[in-house]
Write a protein that holds these residues in place. Structure first.
Motif, PDB file in Angstrom:
ATOM      1  N   PHE A  52       0.867  -1.148  -0.104  1.00  0.00           N
ATOM      2  CA  PHE A  52      -0.099   0.024  -0.182  1.00  0.00           C
ATOM      3  C   PHE A  52       0.851   1.282  -0.012  1.00  0.00           C
ATOM      4  O   PHE A  52       0.121   2.171  -0.322  1.00  0.00           O
ATOM      5  N   GLY A  53       2.121   1.333   0.331  1.00  0.00           N
ATOM      6  CA  GLY A  53       3.057   2.512   0.150  1.00  0.00           C
ATOM      7  C   GLY A  53       3.338   2.857   1.757  1.00  0.00           C
ATOM      8  O   GLY A  53       3.004   2.281   2.675  1.00  0.00           O
ATOM      9  N   TRP A  54       4.047   4.071   1.712  1.00  0.00           N
ATOM     10  CA  TRP A  54       4.765   4.525   2.868  1.00  0.00           C
ATOM     11  C   TRP A  54       3.570   4.934   3.825  1.00  0.00           C
ATOM     12  O   TRP A  54       3.748   4.703   5.200  1.00  0.00           O
ATOM     13  N   SER A  55       2.252   5.648   3.453  1.00  0.00           N
ATOM     14  CA  SER A  55       1.375   5.998   4.287  1.00  0.00           C
ATOM     15  C   SER A  55       0.769   5.313   5.247  1.00  0.00           C
ATOM     16  O   SER A  55       0.593   5.390   6.436  1.00  0.00           O
ATOM     17  N   SER A  56       0.564   4.286   4.260  1.00  0.00           N
ATOM     18  CA  SER A  56      -0.403   2.891   5.162  1.00  0.00           C
ATOM     19  C   SER A  56       0.604   2.351   6.046  1.00  0.00           C
ATOM     20  O   SER A  56       0.296   1.953   7.243  1.00  0.00           O
ATOM     21  N   ALA A  57       1.837   2.138   5.720  1.00  0.00           N
ATOM     22  CA  ALA A  57       2.918   1.391   6.444  1.00  0.00           C
ATOM     23  C   ALA A  57       3.239   2.308   7.722  1.00  0.00           C
ATOM     24  O   ALA A  57       3.561   1.635   8.699  1.00  0.00           O
ATOM     25  N   VAL A  58       3.277   3.467   7.583  1.00  0.00           N
ATOM     26  CA  VAL A  58       3.575   4.354   8.863  1.00  0.00           C
ATOM     27  C   VAL A  58       2.490   4.198   9.757  1.00  0.00           C
ATOM     28  O   VAL A  58       2.567   4.192  10.952  1.00  0.00           O
ATOM     29  N   LEU A  59       1.158   4.348   9.381  1.00  0.00           N
ATOM     30  CA  LEU A  59      -0.229   4.080  10.153  1.00  0.00           C
ATOM     31  C   LEU A  59       0.107   2.813  11.110  1.00  0.00           C
ATOM     32  O   LEU A  59      -0.245   2.779  12.163  1.00  0.00           O
ATOM     33  N   VAL A  60       0.496   1.745  10.011  1.00  0.00           N
ATOM     34  CA  VAL A  60       0.389   0.473  10.743  1.00  0.00           C
ATOM     35  C   VAL A  60       1.568   0.234  11.775  1.00  0.00           C
ATOM     36  O   VAL A  60       1.294  -0.313  12.871  1.00  0.00           O
ATOM     37  N   GLY A  61       2.517   0.834  11.391  1.00  0.00           N
ATOM     38  CA  GLY A  61       3.770   0.882  12.489  1.00  0.00           C
ATOM     39  C   GLY A  61       3.509   1.602  13.773  1.00  0.00           C
ATOM     40  O   GLY A  61       3.671   1.046  14.729  1.00  0.00           O
ATOM     41  N   ILE A  62       2.968   2.932  13.505  1.00  0.00           N
ATOM     42  CA  ILE A  62       2.672   3.598  14.785  1.00  0.00           C
ATOM     43  C   ILE A  62       1.408   2.905  15.542  1.00  0.00           C
ATOM     44  O   ILE A  62       1.486   2.783  16.816  1.00  0.00           O
ATOM     45  N   HIS A  63       0.605   2.278  14.959  1.00  0.00           N
ATOM     46  CA  HIS A  63      -0.661   1.464  15.584  1.00  0.00           C
ATOM     47  C   HIS A  63       0.180   0.142  16.324  1.00  0.00           C
ATOM     48  O   HIS A  63      -0.123  -0.240  17.693  1.00  0.00           O
ATOM     49  N   ASP A  64       0.969  -0.540  15.656  1.00  0.00           N
ATOM     50  CA  ASP A  64       1.711  -1.650  16.364  1.00  0.00           C
ATOM     51  C   ASP A  64       2.547  -1.144  17.328  1.00  0.00           C
ATOM     52  O   ASP A  64       2.761  -1.938  18.605  1.00  0.00           O
ATOM     53  N   ILE A  65       3.208  -0.203  17.287  1.00  0.00           N
ATOM     54  CA  ILE A  65       4.149   0.046  18.409  1.00  0.00           C
ATOM     55  C   ILE A  65       3.424   0.721  19.530  1.00  0.00           C
ATOM     56  O   ILE A  65       3.571   0.243  20.545  1.00  0.00           O
ATOM     57  N   GLY A  66       2.370   1.476  19.200  1.00  0.00           N
ATOM     58  CA  GLY A  66       1.385   2.160  20.222  1.00  0.00           C
ATOM     59  C   GLY A  66       0.805   1.067  21.225  1.00  0.00           C
ATOM     60  O   GLY A  66       0.712   1.350  22.289  1.00  0.00           O
ATOM     61  N   LYS A  67       0.202   0.171  20.264  1.00  0.00           N
ATOM     62  CA  LYS A  67      -0.350  -0.953  21.488  1.00  0.00           C
ATOM     63  C   LYS A  67       0.454  -1.467  22.372  1.00  0.00           C
ATOM     64  O   LYS A  67      -0.217  -1.766  23.477  1.00  0.00           O
ATOM     65  N   ALA A  68       1.544  -1.789  21.897  1.00  0.00           N
ATOM     66  CA  ALA A  68       2.500  -2.319  23.104  1.00  0.00           C
ATOM     67  C   ALA A  68       2.974  -1.386  23.963  1.00  0.00           C
ATOM     68  O   ALA A  68       2.988  -1.767  25.134  1.00  0.00           O
ATOM     69  N   VAL A  69       3.141  -0.063  23.797  1.00  0.00           N
ATOM     70  CA  VAL A  69       3.477   0.973  24.665  1.00  0.00           C
ATOM     71  C   VAL A  69       2.252   1.087  25.728  1.00  0.00           C
ATOM     72  O   VAL A  69       2.369   1.009  26.758  1.00  0.00           O
ATOM     73  N   ILE A  70       1.155   1.331  25.091  1.00  0.00           N
ATOM     74  CA  ILE A  70      -0.190   1.149  26.048  1.00  0.00           C
ATOM     75  C   ILE A  70      -0.218  -0.167  26.905  1.00  0.00           C
ATOM     76  O   ILE A  70      -0.529   0.251  28.203  1.00  0.00           O
ATOM     77  N   ALA A  71      -0.138  -1.150  26.329  1.00  0.00           N
ATOM     78  CA  ALA A  71      -0.251  -2.505  26.950  1.00  0.00           C
ATOM     79  C   ALA A  71       0.785  -2.437  28.522  1.00  0.00           C
ATOM     80  O   ALA A  71       0.555  -2.554  29.644  1.00  0.00           O
ATOM     81  N   VAL A  72       2.085  -2.160  28.118  1.00  0.00           N
ATOM     82  CA  VAL A  72       3.032  -2.288  29.150  1.00  0.00           C
ATOM     83  C   VAL A  72       2.858  -0.981  30.144  1.00  0.00           C
ATOM     84  O   VAL A  72       2.968  -1.268  31.355  1.00  0.00           O
ATOM     85  N   LEU A  73       2.683   0.120  29.684  1.00  0.00           N
ATOM     86  CA  LEU A  73       2.504   1.247  30.714  1.00  0.00           C
ATOM     87  C   LEU A  73       1.077   1.067  31.660  1.00  0.00           C
ATOM     88  O   LEU A  73       1.136   1.431  32.673  1.00  0.00           O
ATOM     89  N   LEU A  74       0.117   0.636  30.870  1.00  0.00           N
ATOM     90  CA  LEU A  74      -1.188   0.506  31.945  1.00  0.00           C
ATOM     91  C   LEU A  74      -0.909  -0.693  32.796  1.00  0.00           C
ATOM     92  O   LEU A  74      -1.583  -0.488  34.076  1.00  0.00           O
ATOM     93  N   ALA A  75       0.000  -1.644  32.452  1.00  0.00           N
ATOM     94  CA  ALA A  75       0.239  -3.002  33.392  1.00  0.00           C
ATOM     95  C   ALA A  75       0.832  -2.349  34.485  1.00  0.00           C
ATOM     96  O   ALA A  75       0.533  -2.647  35.578  1.00  0.00           O
TER      97      ALA A  75
END
Length: 209
Positions: A52-75
């Motif tokens: 899909f190109g860079w724009s979609s890749a950046v969104l996916v990357g931010i999402h995947d990084i972000g969900k882990a950050v949230i999971a760790v900080l929340l715990a």
């Protein structure tokens, strides 16, 4: 002891569900594309770039990084008294990304989520690792080389920094899973058929052009 076990179990389950969220899959569904049949066949950032190109890749990357950050900080915020609870949550999130229940346990390869976990556990070290990954990946032309470097380095450094074999062992669970998930990449690299970063970028430019 029972309450302690239940607390850890709750964190594992919730973090796993966080990890199950897969933006690459949802984007591909919205565009009528089956990512399993494109590029590396992976439901993650690198294949989103190819398809899909860079724009979609950046969104996916931010999402995947972000969900882990949230999971760790929340715990860590809810259960600050539990030993290495951040690492437990991070590993569970990575496993959720790799083995989502609604995709028949076939998700992405987990690198971005792993990076998010590392960022939440030690952001200074994570930023250094990002730089290392970029340099190694660009120098080799393969993202998987940067991935392998990360999977080996993070558990070793974290374990030494915390002086804990237990922490290193917990992180190694995710590392081993991710290294195994990339087994096809190793074969393609050996056969010279792995899609390099430069090739993916050129292909994306042609699509956008």
């Amino acid at each position: 002891m029972i309450i302690l076990c239940l607390s850890y179990a709750a964190v594992v389950l919730i973090a796993y569900l966080f990890g199950c969220s897969n933006l690459a899959y949802f984007i591909s569904r919205s565009r009528g594309v089956n990512l399993r049949e494109c590029g590396s066949g992976n439901l993650g950032t690198s294949n989103a770039l190819i398809a899909f190109g860079w724009s979609s890749a950046v969104l996916v990357g931010i999402h995947d990084i972000g969900k882990a950050v949230i999971a760790v900080l929340l715990a860590q915020a809810v259960f600050p008294e539990l030993t290495f609870i951040g690492a437990v949550a991070g590993v569970s999130c990575v496993l959720g990304h790799v083995f989502p229940f609604y995709l028949r346990f076939r998700g992405g390869k987990g690198f971005a989520a792993y990076l998010g976990m590392t960022l939440a556990l030690n952001w200074k070290f994570a930023l250094i690792m990002v730089l290392v990954v970029v340099v190694v990946s660009l120098a080799s032309d393969y993202i998987v080389v940067g991935t392998v470097t990360t999977m080996i380095t993070v558990p070793i450094y974290m374990g030494i920094a915390a002086k804990s074999f237990v922490l290193a062992g917990v992180l190694c669970i995710a590392s081993f899973v991710i290294l195994y998930q990339h087994r096809d990449n190793y074969v393609r690299m050996r056969n010279g058929t792995e899609i390099g970063i430069r090739h993916a970028a050129i292909g994306t430019e042609k699509k956008n052009g």
